[in-house]
Design a protein around this motif. Structure first.
Motif, PDB file in Angstrom:
ATOM      1  N   UNK A 114       0.858  -1.187   0.000  1.00  0.00           N
ATOM      2  CA  UNK A 114       0.000   0.000   0.000  1.00  0.00           C
ATOM      3  C   UNK A 114       0.891   1.234   0.000  1.00  0.00           C
ATOM      4  N   UNK A 115       0.500   2.240  -0.769  1.00  0.00           N
ATOM      5  CA  UNK A 115       1.356   3.417  -0.899  1.00  0.00           C
ATOM      6  C   UNK A 115       0.532   4.631  -1.260  1.00  0.00           C
ATOM      7  N   UNK A 116       1.123   5.804  -1.022  1.00  0.00           N
ATOM      8  CA  UNK A 116       0.545   7.041  -1.514  1.00  0.00           C
ATOM      9  C   UNK A 116       1.329   7.477  -2.741  1.00  0.00           C
ATOM     10  N   UNK A 117       1.244   8.721  -3.117  1.00  0.00           N
ATOM     11  CA  UNK A 117       1.910   9.162  -4.338  1.00  0.00           C
ATOM     12  C   UNK A 117       3.429   9.169  -4.229  1.00  0.00           C
ATOM     13  N   UNK A 118       3.941   9.266  -3.020  1.00  0.00           N
ATOM     14  CA  UNK A 118       5.385   9.451  -2.873  1.00  0.00           C
ATOM     15  C   UNK A 118       6.105   8.330  -2.140  1.00  0.00           C
ATOM     16  N   UNK A 119       5.398   7.530  -1.361  1.00  0.00           N
ATOM     17  CA  UNK A 119       6.108   6.545  -0.538  1.00  0.00           C
ATOM     18  C   UNK A 119       5.243   5.327  -0.239  1.00  0.00           C
TER      19      UNK A 119
END
Length: 218
Positions: A114-119
């Protein structure tokens, strides 16, 4: 299909039978009790030495010393004093244990990233038997997860996968795994355990194995 009847009778008569016939009867008897499914998972749960052997190896893998390096090869974390410096592996030892166990029993393991846009925000364990890799002549295209009766597509960027090497597979999960080499022995031990349990359940009275060709009238 009608099956040659092999049963256990209480009494003093003794009939000579081969080990193969006895093992065949116990296989049939155990299949009736387990619904015909002696899977790796069933044997892992019920055969003590298989469970213990897998646990010893998995715990040893999870306790191996390690260090985590940044892009400049500087150490930022390690097993000596693990601090979860990356932020998304709070239970790293447990995760390594699960991966090792799955590789031993099934030859494959999967994690959901699972991740967001940067990490990256986390790595979550996925039931390995719920995952099907989608492989074409071009290569690995993604994965399909069977969840609550429906298929959920996952990309290769979402899934961290582990496959043991197999000389008979070019790309994909192996056709064999370490536990499969022990399945025959595990089946024998489970049959013996079931035989002993049934023996004492009947009051530890010496049984006789009776073999009758065909299906007798009811």
């Amino acid at each position: 299909m009608p099956k040659t009847l092999r049963g256990l009778l209480i009494g003093s008569a003794i009939k000579s039978i081969s080990i193969g016939e006895l093992d065949e009867f116990m296989d049939w008897k155990l299949d009736q009790q387990l619904g015909g499914a002696k899977t790796v998972a069933e044997l892992h749960r019920r055969v003590a030495w298989l469970f213990r052997g897998v646990a010893l190896i998995s715990h040893a893998v999870a306790s191996l010393p390690f260090v985590i390096l940044d892009e400049d090869d500087a150490e930022i974390d390690g097993s000596a004093d693990y601090q979860n410096a990356l932020g998304f592996l709070p239970n790293l030892e447990q995760l390594l244990d699960l991966i090792a166990t799955s590789l031993l029993l099934l030859g494959r393991a999967y994690l959901l990233m699972t991740r967001n846009r940067t990490s990256i925000k986390g790595l979550r364990w996925l039931h390995p038997e719920s995952i099907k890799p989608e492989i074409t002549e071009v290569g690995l295209q993604g994965f399909t997860r069977r969840l609550n009766g429906r298929d959920v597509p996952l990309t290769t960027e979402q899934v961290v996968y582990f496959w043991l090497p197999d000389p008979f597979v070019e790309l994909g999960p192996p056709t064999i795994c370490p536990a499969q080499a022990a399945l025959s022995a595990a089946n024998v031990i489970l049959n013996l355990d079931e035989f002993a349990a049934l023996f004492f359940e009947r009051g530890a009275i010496k049984p006789t194995v009776l073999s009758v060709e065909g299906v007798p009238p009811s």
